[in-house]
Design a protein around this motif. Sequence first.
Motif, PDB file in Angstrom:
ATOM      1  N   GLY A  35     111.182 122.234   5.614  1.00 56.15           N
ATOM      2  CA  GLY A  35     112.581 122.305   5.369  1.00 56.15           C
ATOM      3  C   GLY A  35     113.170 121.715   4.157  1.00 56.15           C
ATOM      4  N   TRP A  36     114.097 122.380   3.456  1.00 51.28           N
ATOM      5  CA  TRP A  36     114.922 121.747   2.467  1.00 51.28           C
ATOM      6  C   TRP A  36     116.258 121.165   2.779  1.00 51.28           C
ATOM      7  CZ3 TRP A  36     112.266 120.564  -2.060  1.00 51.28           C
ATOM      8  CH2 TRP A  36     111.370 121.504  -2.314  1.00 51.28           C
ATOM      9  N   PHE A  37     116.709 120.077   2.341  1.00 51.56           N
ATOM     10  CA  PHE A  37     118.024 119.575   2.357  1.00 51.56           C
ATOM     11  C   PHE A  37     118.434 119.048   1.236  1.00 51.56           C
ATOM     12  CE2 PHE A  37     118.791 119.010   6.977  1.00 51.56           C
ATOM     13  CZ  PHE A  37     117.455 119.225   7.561  1.00 51.56           C
ATOM     14  N   GLU A  46     122.486 117.667   3.587  1.00 53.67           N
ATOM     15  CA  GLU A  46     123.054 119.079   4.041  1.00 53.67           C
ATOM     16  C   GLU A  46     121.712 120.129   4.044  1.00 53.67           C
ATOM     17  OE1 GLU A  46     126.490 120.987   1.932  1.00 53.67           O
ATOM     18  OE2 GLU A  46     124.794 122.202   1.068  1.00 53.67           O
ATOM     19  N   PHE A  47     121.900 120.785   4.977  1.00 59.46           N
ATOM     20  CA  PHE A  47     120.763 121.788   5.125  1.00 59.46           C
ATOM     21  C   PHE A  47     120.746 122.764   4.139  1.00 59.46           C
ATOM     22  CE2 PHE A  47     117.402 124.168   7.192  1.00 59.46           C
ATOM     23  CZ  PHE A  47     118.098 125.477   7.198  1.00 59.46           C
ATOM     24  N   ILE A  70     112.929 131.131   0.317  1.00 61.65           N
ATOM     25  CA  ILE A  70     112.040 130.114   0.690  1.00 61.65           C
ATOM     26  C   ILE A  70     110.704 130.787   1.121  1.00 61.65           C
ATOM     27  CG2 ILE A  70     112.618 130.085   2.896  1.00 61.65           C
ATOM     28  CD1 ILE A  70     112.046 126.794   3.136  1.00 61.65           C
ATOM     29  N   SER A  71     109.778 130.252   0.577  1.00 60.99           N
ATOM     30  CA  SER A  71     108.485 130.800   0.858  1.00 60.99           C
ATOM     31  C   SER A  71     107.468 129.785   1.060  1.00 60.99           C
ATOM     32  CB  SER A  71     108.145 131.670  -0.119  1.00 60.99           C
ATOM     33  OG  SER A  71     107.989 130.997  -1.540  1.00 60.99           O
ATOM     34  N   ARG A  72     106.176 130.009   1.438  1.00 62.95           N
ATOM     35  CA  ARG A  72     104.989 129.261   1.737  1.00 62.95           C
ATOM     36  C   ARG A  72     103.688 129.809   1.480  1.00 62.95           C
ATOM     37  NH1 ARG A  72     105.393 126.351   7.017  1.00 62.95           N
ATOM     38  NH2 ARG A  72     103.348 125.474   6.230  1.00 62.95           N
ATOM     39  N   GLU A  73     102.796 129.040   1.056  1.00 61.83           N
ATOM     40  CA  GLU A  73     101.456 129.427   0.977  1.00 61.83           C
ATOM     41  C   GLU A  73     100.884 129.766   2.311  1.00 61.83           C
ATOM     42  OE1 GLU A  73      99.120 127.663  -1.770  1.00 61.83           O
ATOM     43  OE2 GLU A  73     100.702 127.618  -3.681  1.00 61.83           O
ATOM     44  N   ASN A  74     100.101 130.888   2.445  1.00 61.90           N
ATOM     45  CA  ASN A  74      99.394 131.088   3.718  1.00 61.90           C
ATOM     46  C   ASN A  74      98.299 130.061   3.942  1.00 61.90           C
ATOM     47  OD1 ASN A  74     100.923 133.204   4.249  1.00 61.90           O
ATOM     48  ND2 ASN A  74      99.510 134.842   3.269  1.00 61.90           N
ATOM     49  N   CYS A  96     112.509 117.449   0.415  1.00 53.69           N
ATOM     50  CA  CYS A  96     111.528 118.228   1.319  1.00 53.69           C
ATOM     51  C   CYS A  96     111.612 117.472   2.426  1.00 53.69           C
ATOM     52  CB  CYS A  96     110.311 118.542   0.763  1.00 53.69           C
ATOM     53  SG  CYS A  96     108.967 119.294   1.639  1.00 53.69           S
ATOM     54  N   ALA A  97     111.637 118.177   3.746  1.00 52.11           N
ATOM     55  CA  ALA A  97     111.289 117.404   5.053  1.00 52.11           C
ATOM     56  C   ALA A  97     110.411 118.178   5.807  1.00 52.11           C
ATOM     57  CB  ALA A  97     112.727 117.401   5.883  1.00 52.11           C
TER      58      ALA A  97
END
Length: 130
Positions: A35-37, A46-47, A70-74, A96-97
């Motif tokens: 997650g990002w805050f 804050e979220f 938001i995205s992420r690497e597989n 980053c959390a």
Amino acid sequence: QVNVVESGGGLVQAGGSLRLSCAASGRSGSRLSMGWFRQFPGADREFVSAISWSGVDTFYGDSVKSRFTISRENGQNRMYLQMDSLKPEDTAVYYCAVPSHYGLALTSSNVARLNLYDYWGQGTQVTVSS
């Protein structure tokens, strides 16, 4: 122990774009939701956004919907936050959390809770000038 490192902050003019990156390391496997805050001076964190370990589910705070992606690497515990149409009010330190539980399910009711996340990065400053 999980080490969390963010990068990609900086100074940009209003209407511009930035891309933040986050990498979580120290444990094998890739089933970590992330997650990002963000934190403004004198305020609580804050979220902003979060992504499930599978990458299928994404969540956004109301103030960034339709502007941030938001995205992420597989197969990896690495994610990105593409921030477009930035506004001066987006100026903050972005964190980053990561929760400690593998395969933790994110829901709309839990995703914004600070205590869901066990590991935090050092933060990266984003400054948007008007």
